[in-house]
Motif scaffolding. Structure first.
Motif, short mmCIF file in Angstrom:
data_model
loop_
_atom_site.label_atom_id
_atom_site.label_comp_id
_atom_site.label_asym_id
_atom_site.label_seq_id
_atom_site.Cartn_x
_atom_site.Cartn_y
_atom_site.Cartn_z
N ASP A 1 0.94 -1.23 -0.08
CA ASP A 1 0.11 0.02 0.10
C ASP A 1 0.76 1.41 -0.11
OD1 ASP A 1 -2.63 -1.13 0.07
OD2 ASP A 1 -2.11 -1.79 2.08
N LYS A 2 1.93 1.09 0.73
CA LYS A 2 2.74 2.32 0.73
C LYS A 2 4.41 2.07 1.04
CE LYS A 2 1.04 6.04 2.91
NZ LYS A 2 0.39 7.24 3.78
N TYR A 3 5.09 2.53 0.40
CA TYR A 3 6.52 2.54 0.63
C TYR A 3 7.31 3.69 1.26
CZ TYR A 3 6.36 -1.46 -2.95
OH TYR A 3 6.02 -2.23 -3.75
N TYR A 4 8.09 3.46 2.45
CA TYR A 4 8.68 4.56 3.15
C TYR A 4 10.10 4.12 2.55
CZ TYR A 4 4.79 5.84 5.95
OH TYR A 4 3.47 6.34 6.23
N LEU A 5 10.65 5.08 1.91
CA LEU A 5 12.14 4.62 0.92
C LEU A 5 13.09 5.66 1.40
CD1 LEU A 5 13.97 2.75 -0.72
CD2 LEU A 5 13.22 4.16 -2.62
N ILE B 1 4.14 -0.79 3.74
CA ILE B 1 2.87 -1.17 4.70
C ILE B 1 2.41 -2.17 3.53
CG2 ILE B 1 0.59 -0.40 5.36
CD1 ILE B 1 1.94 2.25 5.96
N VAL B 2 2.09 -3.51 4.01
CA VAL B 2 1.37 -4.34 3.23
C VAL B 2 0.04 -4.72 3.90
CG1 VAL B 2 3.64 -5.30 2.36
CG2 VAL B 2 2.44 -6.31 4.25
N THR B 3 -1.07 -4.93 2.75
CA THR B 3 -2.15 -5.69 3.30
C THR B 3 -2.25 -7.10 2.89
OG1 THR B 3 -3.16 -3.39 3.15
CG2 THR B 3 -4.87 -5.12 3.05
N VAL B 4 -2.71 -7.88 3.87
CA VAL B 4 -2.92 -9.13 3.50
C VAL B 4 -4.32 -9.58 2.82
CG1 VAL B 4 -2.88 -11.89 4.46
CG2 VAL B 4 -1.42 -9.83 5.55
N LYS B 5 -4.27 -10.17 1.85
CA LYS B 5 -5.53 -10.32 0.98
C LYS B 5 -6.07 -11.74 1.50
CE LYS B 5 -5.75 -8.71 -3.19
NZ LYS B 5 -5.40 -8.63 -4.47
N ASN B 6 -5.12 -12.89 1.59
CA ASN B 6 -5.43 -14.09 2.29
C ASN B 6 -4.55 -14.61 3.07
OD1 ASN B 6 -5.98 -13.95 -1.34
ND2 ASN B 6 -7.69 -14.72 -0.32
N GLU B 7 -5.20 -15.28 4.19
CA GLU B 7 -4.27 -15.82 5.07
C GLU B 7 -2.98 -16.82 4.66
OE1 GLU B 7 -5.03 -19.06 8.29
OE2 GLU B 7 -5.96 -17.37 8.57
N TYR C 1 3.93 -3.79 8.73
CA TYR C 1 5.28 -3.19 8.04
C TYR C 1 6.54 -4.29 7.98
CZ TYR C 1 3.35 1.19 10.15
OH TYR C 1 2.73 2.64 10.39
N LEU C 2 6.76 -4.17 6.66
CA LEU C 2 8.13 -5.04 6.40
C LEU C 2 9.15 -3.79 6.30
CD1 LEU C 2 9.26 -7.62 5.32
CD2 LEU C 2 8.83 -6.88 2.97
N ASN C 3 10.17 -4.07 7.18
CA ASN C 3 11.01 -3.20 7.43
C ASN C 3 12.43 -3.84 7.12
OD1 ASN C 3 9.46 -1.35 8.54
ND2 ASN C 3 9.77 -1.86 10.69
#
Length: 1004
Positions: A127-131, A151-157, A213-215
Motif C-alpha cells: 500500500d505504501k513505501y517509505y524509502l 505497509i502491506v495488506t494481507v488479502k488471503n491468510e 510493516y515490512l522493514n
C-alpha cells in the motif's frame, strides 16, 4: 584528481606476431631414476584427484542447485544452509547486524528447470513505501545504503511473503503488526534466482484484511549497466564528475529497493534521498523538507512529498550536480555547460502539457514536472511520473549546431513522454502484455501534439513513413508477434518494446480514430482514463469505453472489441487484393496475411481481419474522406457491385493509408496508376501520402513475389518529377533495399546509374543551402536526397562535399569554427571520411572526442563508419568496446550500425561480432543491445552460405536471445529467397532501362 587518459593502442583484428627466437635453450636435467619416481608420484596424484573430483566437485554449490538433477543429489551431501553474509561498507565502519542462516529445500529440483510463472503470489499487496537511500557517488565505492518500510495488506491468510529483489545485500528484515507493533518471527528467507523472488517463511499466519510493516535495511550497487540505480559520469573543464540516476522500466526497480515490481501493484511512495551537500537530488514529487544527515557530515537529506498511487517502474530519482531552468512548475535539468541547449525543451514542454490537458480533458495531477538530460541513458527517454529522463540527444537542441530535424526530434520525444503521464502513468496496463496501450498511444499522440503546437511542420504527414510503413517490415515476418502478447521473464518483456508495440500500436489507434471520428475517439479516451485513473487496465477496458462513446453518437454501431481484437490478438497484417471485372463492373476485395517469405499458396487457417476500406476513383479524386465506405467483417473476400467507375479510370483504396494494410490491384489498374503517375502534369491529382503508399505497397508486393518487379520499378520511375518529401522518402526506402541487395553484385553500377537519374533533379532543386525558417520536413528532404546523391556517386555532389570537408580541415581552429551548415553535415562528413584515408578519419575522430554538443557527437559516431579502410573499421569496432575510448556504452549499437552500413564494412562487423561474442556479452550486459547489434550487422547477408554461417553462429552462441534472433534469421532467409527469385529480373530491367535512358546529368 582524475587520472589522465592513456594513449589508445588498438588491435586491428589480426593475431599477434610470434617470436621464433634462436636463443640458447636453458633448463633442468633429470636422471632416469629420478624421473621414474616423479612419474609414480604423478600417477598417484591423478588417482587421488579423480576421487576428490567425483565426491566433492560433482556436488553443486548452493547457487547451482537449480541446474542439478535429483540423481546427482543422491550421492552428494545435501546442502542445508544459505548464509546471508555480513555486509561491509567500504570506507565506513562495518554495519553491525546479525548473520542469519536459513535451510534450503532441494526436494523439488527438476532435471531441466523451466520458469513459466513469474508472477508474484497475490496473497499480499503493498500500500505504501517509505524509502530512504544514501548513494556513495565517488570512485572506489559505488554503492548505496537503503532503508525501506513497506505497509502491506494481507488479502488471503498466508505464512509466506514473496517480493522482488536483485543484487541487494540484506542486513536486517523485520515484519511488524501495524495494529500493536508486535513482531512476526521470520523463520527463513530463500531466494528464487530465476524469478528474482525473495521469499520469507513466517512462524505464524498473517491474517486477511490486516496490515503489517515490512522493514528492511540493505545495500545495493550503483552499477554501470544503465539499469536500476546506476552511476554515470561526464567531463566538464577536464574534471570527471559522477552522478547517480535511475531507469526502472520494465523490471529493474527491484535492483534499487525490495518491492512488488509488477505494474498493477500500485502504491504510494514517500522517498528520502541523502545527497552530498554540493549536489542536488530530484524525484517524482516535490521536496517538502531538507535535513542535515545524522551521521555523514557532508550529506543532506531531501524529503519528498507523498506520491499518488503509481507503479514501481515509474519511480525515479537522481543525484547530480546539474543546472536547471524553470517555467513555473516545469523545469529542465542538464550538465551546466549543456543547460542552454535545454531552452527549446523548456519552451515546448509546457505548451505540449497544456495541449494534452485539453486533449485528455483531465488536468495533470502532479504539482510539477522535471525533465532531465542524462549523459548515459540506455533508452531514448523515460516517462517516470513527474521526472522525465532523456538521452541528451533527445532533449537538447543547439541552434546552428544541431540540424533542423533535431528540433522535431526533441519536440516529438518530449511530447511522447508527456503523453505517458496520462496513458501509462495515470492508467497503467495490468501486465506487460498490454504495454502497447502505453507505447502505441504515446507514439500516436506525439504526432497529434506536435502537429498542434508546431503547426507549420505538418508532422502528421510523416506518420505514415515513420510508423506505418516502417513497422510493416517487421510485422511481415512469421516470427513477429501479436500486439497484445503474453510475456513472462524480463528478457521476454524487454523484447516486446519494439516496433510492434510502438509503431503498429500507434497505427491501429490512428486507424480507429479515422473510422470512429475524432470526437468519438477522444470522448472514449477521456471516459477510459477517468474510469481507470490511479489504477490498472486491460485493452478490453479501452474497447468498452470506445464502444460506449461510438454507440452513443451513432458514428459506429458495432462492438469495437470485435474489430480491434482482430488487430491486437493476431500476428501480422493483411494485404487487400482488389480485382476489377472490367466487363461487369464487379469488384472483388480479398484479404490474406502479408508475409515476407511467400510460399505462393493461401492457408485457409490463416488469420482474417476486420478491414475498414476507404477508396476513391479518378472521377471523384476525394482524398480527404477517410471514413470507410465498406468493411471486410472478418470475411476472406467480398464482391461489390455498386461502385460506379469507368473502365479506364483508376481506383485507389486506403485513403491516406489510414488502414494498417497493404493494397494490391489487378494488372490493368496498376497500369492506369503508372500512367497518371508518369504524367508530370497530372500525378499530383493523387494525394502525396497515397503516392507514397503506392510506391511502398508496389515495391514490397514485388519483394514478396505478389507483383512483377517490372511493374513496381515502372512506378518508381515517376520519381524523376516528384518533389514532395513523403513519396520521395517511401521511394528511397524501397530502392534502398535493392541497393543493399545489389551492392555486392556485378550489376550494381547499372542500379546506381538508374537511381541517380531519379534523384538528381530533386536534389538539384533543393540545393545545398537551406532557406531561412525552413520547415523541418523540407530540411529532412534535403538531408536525405543529398545523402542519396552522394551515396550514388553523383560527381557534382561528391565534389562539393569533398571541398567543404577539406576547407573545414584546413581551418585554423576546426573544433571551434565550422561553416558547414548543420543540416548537411552528415553528408559532407561521410563523403570526406569515405574519400579520404587515415588522416581524414583521425580528423573526424578528434572532432568527436572534443565535441560537447550531443547532436555533433552522435553525427560523428555515424560518419566514422563511412571509411573504406578495413583496418580503420576494425579499429573503430575495437574502440567501441573500451571504457577509455570516449564512446559511451549506450552508443555501442550506433558504432556497429555505422560500420555495417556499407558492403565493405558489413562482413567486417559480422566477423568481429562472431570473434568477440563473449566479450560483447560481458561488455554491454544487455540482451536487447546484443539483439540490436546482431540485427544491424546481418542486414546485407543474402547468399546461401552466409545464411548457413549465421544459422550456425546462432545455434552455437546465441540461440537464447529468443524471438529477435529468430527474426534476424528469417529476414536473412528472405534476402536469400529474394536474390534467387528477383535478382535476374531486376538486372534485366536495369539493363533495358539503361539503354534508353539519357546520360546522367552531373551538373549541380
Amino acid at each position: 584528481m582524475t587520472k589522465a587518459r592513456e594513449p589508445l593502442t588498438i588491435m586491428d583484428g589480426n593475431p599477434p606476431t610470434c617470436d621464433f627466437s634462436t636463443k640458447t635453450k636453458r633448463g633442468i636435467y633429470l636422471s632416469k631414476s629420478l624421473a621414474f619416481v616423479i612419474l609414480i608420484i604423478f600417477a598417484l596424484a591423478l588417482v587421488a584427484t579423480a576421487f576428490i573430483v567425483y565426491n566433492f566437485a560433482a556436488c553443486p554449490r548452493t547457487d547451482q542447485l537449480a541446474n542439478v538433477t535429483k540423481y546427482e543429489l543422491t550421492r552428494c551431501e545435501q546442502p542445508k544452509l544459505l548464509v546471508i553474509p555480513l555486509a561491509t561498507d567500504n570506507n565506513k565502519s562495518v554495519i553491525a547486524v546479525e548473520t542469519t542462516t536459513f535451510p534450503i529445500d532441494t526436494t523439488t529440483v527438476d532435471e531441466t528447470p523451466k520458469v513459466t510463472d513469474v508472477r508474484l503470489p497475490k496473497y499480499v499487496k503493498p500500500d505504501k513505501y517509505y524509502l530512504k537511500l544514501t548513494p556513495y557517488i565517488y570512485e572506489g565505492n559505488f554503492t548505496f545504503d537503503g532503508e525501506i518500510s513497506i505497509i502491506v495488506t494481507v488479502k488471503n491468510e498466508t505464512k509466506q511473503i514473496t517480493f522482488h529483489g536483485v543484487e541487494l545485500t540484506y542486513h536486517s528484515i523485520k515484519l511488524i503488526k501495524k495494529e500493536d507493533g508486535s513482531e512476526v518471527k521470520i523463520v527463513e528467507r530463500t531466494e528464487d534466482v530465476p524469478r528474482q523472488f525473495q521469499i520469507l517463511i513466517l512462524d505464524e499466519p498473517l491474517i486477511a484484511g490486516k496490515q503489517y510493516y515490512l522493514n528492511i535495511t540493505y545495500t545495493g550497487i550503483l552499477n554501470d549497466n544503465l539499469h536500476g540505480f546506476y552511476r554515470s559520469s561526464y567531463e566538464e573543464q577536464k574534471v570527471k564528475r559522477w552522478i547517480a540516476v535511475t531507469q526502472f522500466q520494465a523490471t529493474d526497480a527491484r535492483r534499487a529497493f525490495p518491492c512488488w515490481d509488477e505494474p498493477a501493484l500500485k502504491a504510494r511512495f514517500i522517498i528520502s534521498i541523502a545527497r552530498p551537500n554540493n549536489m542536488t537530488s530530484v524525484s517524482n514529487m516535490n521536496i517538502v523538507r531538507r535535513q542535515k544527515h545524522d551521521s555523514l557530515n557532508n550529506y543532506t537529506w531531501d524529503h519528498y512529498a507523498e506520491s499518488l498511487p503509481m507503479s514501481t517502474y515509474l519511480v525515479a530519482f537522481a543525484v547530480t550536480d546539474f543546472g536547471n531552468m524553470s517555467d513555473n512548475n516545469f523545469s529542465v535539468w542538464a550538465r551546466k555547460e549543456a543547460l542552454p541547449s535545454a531552452a527549446y525543451a523548456l519552451d515546448i514542454g509546457p505548451k505540449i502539457l497544456k495541449f494534452l490537458e485539453e486533449y485528455y480533458k483531465i488536468e495533470f495531477p502532479l504539482p510539477k514536472i522535471d525533465m532531465m538530460a542524462l549523459p548515459d541513458f540506455k533508452a531514448g527517454a523515460m516517462e517516470n511520473w513527474g521526472l522525465l529522463t532523456f538521452r541528451e540527444i533527445a532533449m537538447l537542441y543547439d541552434e546552428g549546431v544541431s540540424p533542423t530535424t533535431a528540433k522535431a526530434r526533441v519536440a516529438s520525444v518530449v511530447a511522447h513522454e508527456i503523453a505517458h503521464q496520462w496513458f501509462g502513468n495515470l492508467v497503467t496496463p495490468a501486465w506487460w502484455s498490454d504495454i502497447w496501450l502505453n507505447e502505441g498511444f504515446a507514439s500516436y499522440v506525439e504526432y497529434v501534439a506536435v502537429d498542434a503546437v508546431e503547426k507549420t511542420w505538418k508532422l502528421m504527414e510523416v506518420f505514415v513513413l515513420n510508423e506505418v510503413q516502417s513497422v510493416f517490415k517487421l510485422d511481415a515476418l512469421t516470427s513477429s508477434h501479436q500486439i497484445s502478447v503474453e510475456v513472462g521473464n524480463p528478457e521476454e518483456i524487454g523484447a516486446i518494446f519494439d516496433k510492434i508495440s510502438y509503431g503498429k500500436g500507434s497505427a491501429i489507434l490512428r486507424m480507429m480514430n479515422h473510422f470512429l471520428t475524432d470526437s468519438v475517439f477522444n470522448a472514449g479516451i477521456t471516459a477510459y482514463l477517468n474510469a481507470r485513473k490511479f489504477g490498472d487496465a486491460e485493452q478490453r477496458d479501452l474497447w468498452s469505453a470506445l464502444t460506449a462513446a461510438a454507440q452513443g453518437s451513432g458514428a459506429f454501431d458495432g462492438d469495437v472489441a470485435v474489430v480491434m481484437d482482430s488487430w491486437t490478438l493476431q500476428t501480422g497484417f493483411p494485404v487487400l487484393t482488389i480485382t476489377r471485372d472490367y466487363d461487369t463492373g464487379e469488384i472483388e476485395f480479398k484479404q490474406e496475411r502479408f508475409v515476407l517469405i511467400n510460399n505462393t499458396f493461401e492457408d485457409q487457417k490463416s488469420p482474417v481481419w476486420w478491414i475498414p476500406v476507404s477508396y476513391t476513383t479518378a472521377a471523384e479524386k476525394d482524398f480527404e474522406s477517410t471514413r470507410p465506405k465498406l468493411w471486410l467483417r472478418g470475411e476472406r473476400s467480398i464482391v461489390v457491385k455498386n461502385i460506379s467507375i469507368s473502365r479506364n479510370d483508376w481506383l485507389i483504396a486506403n485513403i491516406q493509408q489510414t488502414g494498417f494494410y497493404r493494397v494490391n490491384y489487378d494488372q490493368h489498374n496498376w497500369e492506369l496508376l503508372i500512367k497518371i503517375l508518369n504524367d508530370p502534369s497530372r500525378f499530383q491529382e493523387i494525394h502525396p501520402i497515397n503516392r507514397a503508399q503506392i510506391i511502398d505497397d508496389a515495391m514490397n508486393l514485388a519483394l514478396s513475389g505478389r507483383l512483377d518487379y517490372r511493374t513496381a520499378l515502372d512506378i518508381t520511375s515517376y520519381l524523376t518529377h516528384e518533389r514532395s518529401y513523403v513519396p520521395w522518402k517511401a521511394g528511397l526506402v524501397a530502392l534502398g533495399y535493392i541497393d543493399t541487395m545489389l551492392s555486392k553484385g556485378a550489376y550494381y553500377l547499372e542500379y546506381k546509374r538508374h537511381a541517380v537519374r531519379l534523384v538528381a533533379g530533386a536534389a538539384r532543386a533543393l540545393g545545398w543551402a537551406g532557406a531561412r525558417a525552413e520547415s523541418v520536413v523540407r530540411a529532412q528532404q534535403r538531408v536525405e536526397l543529398l545523402a542519396a546523391a552522394c551515396h550514388l556517386r553523383h560527381a557534382a555532389c561528391l565534389q562539393h562535399a569533398v571541398r567543404l570537408f577539406a576547407n573545414w580541415m584546413l581551418s585554423a581552429n576546426p573544433g571551434a569554427y565550422n561553416e558547414i551548415h548543420a543540416d548537411i553535415r552528415s553528408t559532407v562528413y561521410c563523403v570526406g571520411v569515405q574519400t579520404g584515408g587515415a588522416r581524414e578519419w583521425r580528423f573526424a575522430w578528434d572532432r568527436f572526442t572534443e565535441a560537447s554538443a550531443p547532436s555533433e557527437r552522435e553525427l560523428l559516431l555515424s560518419v566514422l563508419g563511412c571509411t573504406r579502410s578495413p583496418h580503420l573499421l576494425y579499429r573503430y569496432l575495437e574502440l567501441s568496446l573500451r571504457n577509455d575510448s570516449g564512446i559511451r556504452k549506450q552508443d555501442t549499437v550506433r558504432v556497429f550500425s555505422a560500420v555495417a552500413s556499407s558492403a565493405i564494412g558489413e562482413p567486417i562487423a559480422f566477423n568481429f561480432v562472431r570473434a568477440n561474442w563473449q566479450r560483447l556479452k560481458d561488455y554491454v550486459g544487455s540482451v536487447s543491445t546484443l539483439n540490436s547489434i546482431l540485427k544491424v550487422v546481418t542486414r546485407r547477408l543474402n547468399q546461401v552460405h552466409e545464411y548457413e554461417e549465421l544459422q550456425r553462429f546462432v545455434n552455437e552462441s546465441c540461440s537464447e536471445l529468443g524471438r529477435p534472433v529468430q527474426q534476424v534469421l528469417e529476414r536473412t532467409a528472405a534476402n536469400v529467397q529474394w536474390m534467387q527469385r528477383n535478382y535476374q529480373t531486376i538486372v534485366d530491367w536495369l539493363l533495358e532501362a539503361d539503354k534508353s535512358a539519357p546520360a546522367v546529368d552531373d551538373s549541380w
